[in-house]
Write an enzyme that holds these catalytic residues in place. Structure first.
Site, short mmCIF file in Angstrom:
data_model
loop_
_atom_site.label_atom_id
_atom_site.label_comp_id
_atom_site.label_asym_id
_atom_site.label_seq_id
_atom_site.Cartn_x
_atom_site.Cartn_y
_atom_site.Cartn_z
N THR A 246 0.72 -1.23 0.08
CA THR A 246 0.06 -0.10 -0.07
C THR A 246 0.69 1.33 0.10
O THR A 246 2.11 1.08 -0.27
CB THR A 246 -1.18 -0.01 1.12
OG1 THR A 246 -1.91 1.07 1.01
CG2 THR A 246 -0.44 -0.06 2.64
N LYS B 181 3.50 1.29 -3.69
CA LYS B 181 2.87 0.55 -4.71
C LYS B 181 3.88 0.53 -6.37
O LYS B 181 3.82 -0.29 -6.92
CB LYS B 181 1.52 1.14 -5.08
CG LYS B 181 0.50 0.72 -4.11
CD LYS B 181 -0.76 1.02 -4.44
CE LYS B 181 -1.87 0.56 -3.44
NZ LYS B 181 -2.96 0.94 -3.66
N GLY C 228 -4.28 10.19 -8.61
CA GLY C 228 -2.94 9.53 -7.87
C GLY C 228 -3.14 7.81 -8.31
O GLY C 228 -3.95 7.61 -9.40
N GLY D 208 -15.94 3.20 -0.23
CA GLY D 208 -14.73 2.42 -0.92
C GLY D 208 -14.64 0.99 -0.12
O GLY D 208 -13.76 0.28 -0.19
P1 NAP Z 1 -2.40 9.07 -3.97
O1 NAP Z 1 -1.60 8.70 -5.04
O2 NAP Z 1 -1.70 9.85 -2.70
O3 NAP Z 1 -3.20 10.35 -4.48
C1 NAP Z 1 -3.92 11.39 -3.84
C2 NAP Z 1 -5.09 12.19 -4.63
O4 NAP Z 1 -5.56 12.85 -3.70
C3 NAP Z 1 -4.15 13.15 -5.50
O5 NAP Z 1 -4.96 13.22 -6.85
C4 NAP Z 1 -3.92 14.43 -4.70
O6 NAP Z 1 -3.85 15.46 -5.62
C5 NAP Z 1 -5.32 14.29 -4.07
N1 NAP Z 1 -5.23 15.27 -3.01
C6 NAP Z 1 -4.86 15.27 -1.81
N2 NAP Z 1 -5.16 16.16 -0.83
C7 NAP Z 1 -5.82 16.97 -1.55
C8 NAP Z 1 -6.39 18.35 -1.44
N3 NAP Z 1 -6.27 18.99 -0.18
N4 NAP Z 1 -7.23 18.85 -2.33
C9 NAP Z 1 -7.46 18.12 -3.45
N5 NAP Z 1 -6.77 17.04 -3.65
C10 NAP Z 1 -5.99 16.41 -2.70
O7 NAP Z 1 -3.26 8.34 -3.00
P2 NAP Z 1 -4.23 6.94 -3.67
O8 NAP Z 1 -3.43 5.79 -3.32
O9 NAP Z 1 -4.73 7.47 -5.01
O10 NAP Z 1 -5.48 7.08 -2.50
C11 NAP Z 1 -6.44 8.17 -2.60
C12 NAP Z 1 -7.62 8.01 -1.73
O11 NAP Z 1 -8.40 6.54 -1.95
C13 NAP Z 1 -7.06 7.65 -0.34
O12 NAP Z 1 -8.15 8.10 0.41
C14 NAP Z 1 -7.31 6.03 -0.02
O13 NAP Z 1 -7.53 5.65 1.16
C15 NAP Z 1 -8.10 5.66 -1.02
N6 NAP Z 1 -8.23 4.20 -1.39
C16 NAP Z 1 -9.09 3.52 -1.36
C17 NAP Z 1 -9.06 2.25 -1.81
C18 NAP Z 1 -10.27 1.08 -1.47
O14 NAP Z 1 -10.15 -0.12 -1.84
N7 NAP Z 1 -11.39 1.54 -1.28
C19 NAP Z 1 -7.80 1.66 -2.36
C20 NAP Z 1 -7.00 2.56 -2.58
C21 NAP Z 1 -6.76 3.82 -2.10
P3 NAP Z 1 -2.51 16.04 -6.35
O15 NAP Z 1 -2.07 14.97 -7.39
O16 NAP Z 1 -2.57 17.53 -6.58
O17 NAP Z 1 -1.42 15.75 -4.96
#
Ligand code: NAP
Length: 285
Positions: free
Chosen positions: A62, A66, A129, A246
């Protein structure tokens, strides 16, 4: 020696995988223990190199590892390759193969909530992301023709749009702060939040949309599962739209990981129930 499976990432304090994977192993009397290994970045090379000779059947991977684990693998499945991220590793007698089960996890979860064939294939993905990449790939596979990616860093969304562009899908991007986002949101039959906005510990509001920006005919899918009722879900609720967190995606991706390690089908309901119980415990602490 008892064989193990585990998760690497940092931090792992709130990870539900050890709970629901162990519940599924125990349910099928599989003699495996699932452990959490919160590793610092500098510990990754040693850990990955030693993995081949350890009694570890496989891993979940995670945030934030990744992508970085890919260079330590012997082979990578096409889904993981297409989104450039691995969330599951199988260790077959020292050969490490990487997979990404988020695509199938999201796909199965969506199928539980909406009949894809009956909606217009217009989607808004919030975020660019790791999980947004899995969401985009899933929606392309499901035949969505119009997809907009809104991100705080629009450049990242643009890069992603170029990478995934195909003849049969029109992918556009927008800065998530742009006022025009409201118009796109209103026209989207599916809105998927892939940002971490609204996650436990962060600001408990979703400032980029108002409830009036969401059509009551849309489905709003928030990838966040902690809290179970997220700020974006509240907006969808107010708009009269259907919505989900999710959690079922998390369990579905876990089901696929379990199958890759053991070759057996775990009990989804047991995994879900143990994850929900753990969340209630966490909230009461
Ligand atoms: P990541 O790669 O770190 O991407 C984070 C995303 O959130 C990026 O697009 C980032 O924008 C944006 N972001 C962060 N803070 C922000 C803010 N204050 N305002 C606007 N945009 C913001 O993380 P990820 O792995 O994709 O995970 C994202 C979310 O999905 C997390 O909450 C995670 O817990 C959840 N998730 C759920 C599952 C599931 O199985 N349900 C699986 C994986 C992840 P920038 O590009 O501008 O930084």
């Amino acid at each position: 020696m008892k064989k193990k499976v585990g998760i690497i990432g940092y931090p792992l304090d709130h990870s539900l995988s050890p709970i629901f994977q162990q519940a599924a192993f125990d349910d099928l009397n599989i003699d495996l223990s699932y452990e959490a290994w919160p590793l610092q970045l500098e510990e990754i090379p040693n850990f990955m190199q030693n993995l081949r000779i350890k009694p570890i059947l496989g891993l979940n991977v995670t945030i934030p590892y990744k992508e970085i684990v890919i260079k330590y693998l012997d082979d990578i499945h096409v889904d993981a390759l297409s989104i450039g991220a691995v969330n599951t590793i199988v260790n077959s007698a020292g050969t490490l193969v990487g997979y990404n089960t988020d695509i199938i996890g999201f796909s199965r979860s969506l199928d539980d909530f909406i009949d894809i064939d009956t909606i217009s294939k217009t989607a808004l993905i919030l975020g660019a992301g790791g999980v947004a990449r899995a969401a985009l790939k899933t929606l392309i596979l499901k035949g969505f023709g119009e997809i907009v990616i809104a991100n705080r860093t629009e450049e990242r969304a643009k890069k992603m749009a170029i990478e995934f562009s195909q003849n049969n899908v029109n992918i556009n991007t927008i800065d998530i702060k742009d006022n025009y986002l409201a118009n796109i949101s209103k026209k989207s039959s599916l809105i998927v939040n892939c940002t971490s906005v609204g996650m436990y510990g962060s600001d408990q509001s979703f400032a980029y949309l108002e409830y009036s920006d969401i059509s009551k005919d849309s489905f709003v899918y928030d990838m966040i599962y902690n809290p179970l009722y997220t700020p974006l879900m509240k907006l969808a609720d107010l708009a009269g739209a259907k919505f989900s967190n999710g959690l079922s995606m998390l369990i579905n991706q876990g089901v696929e990981s379990f199958k890759l390690w053991t070759g057996q089908e775990p009990n989804f309901d047991i995994m879900l129930e143990s994850a929900q119980n753990q969340m209630i415990k966490n909230q009461n602490q």
